[in-house]
Design a protein around this motif. Structure first.
Motif, mmCIF file in Angstrom:
data_model
loop_
_atom_site.group_PDB
_atom_site.id
_atom_site.type_symbol
_atom_site.label_atom_id
_atom_site.label_comp_id
_atom_site.label_asym_id
_atom_site.label_seq_id
_atom_site.Cartn_x
_atom_site.Cartn_y
_atom_site.Cartn_z
ATOM 1 N N GLU A 280 0.948 -1.269 0.107
ATOM 2 C CA GLU A 280 0.016 0.018 0.067
ATOM 3 C C GLU A 280 0.823 1.343 0.045
ATOM 4 O O GLU A 280 1.761 1.430 0.878
ATOM 5 N N LEU A 281 0.803 2.105 -0.912
ATOM 6 C CA LEU A 281 1.378 3.569 -0.986
ATOM 7 C C LEU A 281 0.347 4.566 -1.068
ATOM 8 O O LEU A 281 -0.652 4.218 -0.902
ATOM 9 N N GLU A 282 0.836 5.840 -0.788
ATOM 10 C CA GLU A 282 -0.277 6.847 -0.471
ATOM 11 C C GLU A 282 -0.959 6.832 -1.817
ATOM 12 O O GLU A 282 -2.415 7.458 -1.497
ATOM 13 N N ASN A 283 -0.269 6.840 -2.874
ATOM 14 C CA ASN A 283 -1.257 7.280 -4.222
ATOM 15 C C ASN A 283 -1.584 6.030 -5.045
ATOM 16 O O ASN A 283 -2.149 6.208 -6.059
ATOM 17 N N THR A 284 -1.151 4.762 -4.648
ATOM 18 C CA THR A 284 -1.632 3.785 -5.677
ATOM 19 C C THR A 284 -1.019 2.525 -4.812
ATOM 20 O O THR A 284 -0.666 2.532 -3.694
ATOM 21 N N LYS A 285 -1.042 1.299 -5.493
ATOM 22 C CA LYS A 285 -0.363 0.190 -4.598
ATOM 23 C C LYS A 285 0.578 -0.733 -5.908
ATOM 24 O O LYS A 285 0.239 -0.700 -7.117
ATOM 25 N N ILE A 286 1.114 -1.561 -5.173
ATOM 26 C CA ILE A 286 1.864 -2.496 -6.258
ATOM 27 C C ILE A 286 1.376 -3.962 -5.529
ATOM 28 O O ILE A 286 1.136 -4.117 -4.247
ATOM 29 N N GLU A 287 1.136 -4.854 -6.494
ATOM 30 C CA GLU A 287 0.730 -6.248 -6.409
ATOM 31 C C GLU A 287 1.632 -7.033 -6.538
ATOM 32 O O GLU A 287 2.244 -7.312 -7.743
ATOM 33 N N LEU A 288 2.268 -8.078 -5.540
ATOM 34 C CA LEU A 288 3.168 -9.136 -5.751
ATOM 35 C C LEU A 288 2.686 -10.079 -5.915
ATOM 36 O O LEU A 288 1.702 -10.610 -5.094
ATOM 37 N N MET A 289 2.884 -10.861 -7.172
ATOM 38 C CA MET A 289 2.090 -12.233 -7.254
ATOM 39 C C MET A 289 2.777 -13.418 -7.416
ATOM 40 O O MET A 289 4.304 -13.101 -7.969
ATOM 41 N N HIS A 290 2.370 -14.622 -7.186
ATOM 42 C CA HIS A 290 3.096 -15.865 -7.127
ATOM 43 C C HIS A 290 1.995 -16.765 -7.846
ATOM 44 O O HIS A 290 0.788 -16.603 -7.117
ATOM 45 N N PRO A 291 2.306 -17.558 -8.522
ATOM 46 C CA PRO A 291 1.267 -18.512 -9.048
ATOM 47 C C PRO A 291 0.796 -19.384 -7.815
ATOM 48 O O PRO A 291 1.332 -19.564 -6.896
ATOM 49 N N TYR A 292 -0.408 -19.776 -7.914
ATOM 50 C CA TYR A 292 -1.344 -20.535 -6.879
ATOM 51 C C TYR A 292 -1.823 -21.676 -7.785
ATOM 52 O O TYR A 292 -2.718 -21.281 -8.663
ATOM 53 N N GLY A 293 -1.598 -23.005 -7.641
ATOM 54 C CA GLY A 293 -2.117 -24.236 -8.054
ATOM 55 C C GLY A 293 -1.272 -24.281 -9.304
ATOM 56 O O GLY A 293 -0.737 -23.674 -9.728
ATOM 57 N N ASN A 294 -1.605 -25.503 -9.767
ATOM 58 C CA ASN A 294 -0.900 -26.101 -11.130
ATOM 59 C C ASN A 294 -1.387 -25.523 -12.502
ATOM 60 O O ASN A 294 -0.926 -25.327 -13.470
ATOM 61 N N LYS A 295 -2.871 -24.533 -12.370
ATOM 62 C CA LYS A 295 -3.206 -24.088 -13.710
ATOM 63 C C LYS A 295 -2.908 -22.619 -13.687
ATOM 64 O O LYS A 295 -3.783 -21.991 -14.391
ATOM 65 N N SER A 296 -2.283 -22.201 -12.876
ATOM 66 C CA SER A 296 -1.927 -20.464 -12.852
ATOM 67 C C SER A 296 -1.709 -19.942 -14.187
ATOM 68 O O SER A 296 -0.877 -20.522 -14.740
ATOM 69 N N PRO A 297 -2.374 -18.894 -14.519
ATOM 70 C CA PRO A 297 -2.188 -18.154 -15.637
ATOM 71 C C PRO A 297 -0.855 -17.410 -15.501
ATOM 72 O O PRO A 297 -0.200 -17.009 -16.927
ATOM 73 N N ILE A 298 -0.037 -17.363 -14.658
ATOM 74 C CA ILE A 298 1.091 -16.660 -14.486
ATOM 75 C C ILE A 298 2.313 -17.672 -14.267
ATOM 76 O O ILE A 298 3.405 -17.400 -13.980
ATOM 77 N N LYS A 299 2.221 -18.932 -14.393
ATOM 78 C CA LYS A 299 2.987 -19.988 -14.050
ATOM 79 C C LYS A 299 4.210 -19.947 -15.346
ATOM 80 O O LYS A 299 5.411 -19.861 -14.876
ATOM 81 N N LYS A 300 3.799 -20.012 -16.321
ATOM 82 C CA LYS A 300 4.825 -19.927 -17.441
ATOM 83 C C LYS A 300 5.412 -18.737 -17.672
ATOM 84 O O LYS A 300 6.735 -18.567 -17.824
ATOM 85 N N PHE A 301 4.957 -17.331 -17.033
ATOM 86 C CA PHE A 301 5.550 -16.095 -17.069
ATOM 87 C C PHE A 301 6.607 -16.290 -16.049
ATOM 88 O O PHE A 301 7.814 -15.670 -16.453
ATOM 89 N N LEU A 302 6.446 -16.919 -14.991
ATOM 90 C CA LEU A 302 7.438 -17.037 -14.026
ATOM 91 C C LEU A 302 8.744 -17.949 -14.487
ATOM 92 O O LEU A 302 9.848 -17.584 -14.200
ATOM 93 N N GLU A 303 8.263 -18.971 -15.237
ATOM 94 C CA GLU A 303 9.250 -19.863 -15.669
ATOM 95 C C GLU A 303 10.108 -18.901 -16.538
ATOM 96 O O GLU A 303 11.418 -19.282 -16.839
ATOM 97 N N ASN A 304 9.573 -18.115 -17.605
ATOM 98 C CA ASN A 304 10.148 -17.574 -18.551
ATOM 99 C C ASN A 304 10.923 -16.120 -17.829
ATOM 100 O O ASN A 304 11.958 -15.494 -18.278
ATOM 101 N N ASN A 305 10.406 -15.892 -16.531
ATOM 102 C CA ASN A 305 11.202 -14.682 -15.843
ATOM 103 C C ASN A 305 11.662 -15.123 -14.438
ATOM 104 O O ASN A 305 10.966 -14.740 -13.421
ATOM 105 N N LYS A 306 12.612 -16.117 -14.245
ATOM 106 C CA LYS A 306 12.780 -16.641 -13.111
ATOM 107 C C LYS A 306 13.177 -15.941 -11.852
ATOM 108 O O LYS A 306 12.805 -16.192 -10.749
ATOM 109 N N ASN A 307 13.689 -14.642 -12.166
ATOM 110 C CA ASN A 307 13.930 -13.682 -11.028
ATOM 111 C C ASN A 307 12.735 -12.674 -10.677
ATOM 112 O O ASN A 307 12.852 -11.710 -9.827
ATOM 113 N N GLY A 308 11.767 -12.979 -11.301
ATOM 114 C CA GLY A 308 10.507 -12.100 -11.501
ATOM 115 C C GLY A 308 10.575 -11.010 -12.536
ATOM 116 O O GLY A 308 11.496 -10.653 -13.118
#
Ligand code: CO
Length: 136
Positions: free
Chosen positions: A49-77
């Motif tokens: 939570e920032l004063e004027n906006t927010k940042i969402e830190l995300m990690h895949p949840y479950g095996n069918k996560s839509p961001i699973k592939k993204f993390l595989e392609n970007n291992k450091n985030g």
């Protein structure tokens, strides 16, 4: 004629949510939420939570996560998407279609992580950036 109004958040996929939460809290002195799991979206999220906006830190949840592939392609985030609010999501969809902008999925707004209707615009149409539009 105004479609987009406010900046809502930037979402960053991280390899270790607890470590990222700790780093934002302890190194950057940020106000961070507990981890929330969204099974229906396939993501776990920490809200910074920032004063004027927010940042969402995300990690895949479950095996069918839509961001699973993204993390595989970007291992450091990496930055995954930005979210901007719109006055009227249905009118936005019509105008975007008219302008031949590719909307991900079946083009109908879906309830997002904030329980408001959202759509995602394909990065190829917006300079390599995935854009989430959320009903304000
Ligand atoms: Co988002």
């Amino acid at each position: 004629n105004l479609m987009i109004t406010k900046f809502n958040h930037v979402a960053i996929v991280v390899p270790d949510l607890n470590a990222a939460k700790k780093k934002y809290k302890e190194v950057l002195g940020a106000k961070v939420s507990e981890i929330s799991n969204y099974a229906e979206h396939g993501v776990s999220v920490v809200f910074v939570e920032l004063e004027n906006t927010k940042i969402e830190l995300m990690h895949p949840y479950g095996n069918k996560s839509p961001i699973k592939k993204f993390l595989e392609n970007n291992k450091n985030g990496s930055i995954h998407h930005i979210c901007i609010e719109v006055k009227d999501i249905k009118k936005s969809v019509e105008k975007l279609k008219k302008n031949r902008i590719k909307i991900l999925g079946d083009e109908t707004p879906k309830k997002g992580a904030h329980n408001k209707p959202v759509i995602f615009l394909h990065p190829k149409d917006f300079y390599g950036t995935l854009i989430e539009l959320e009903q304000e």
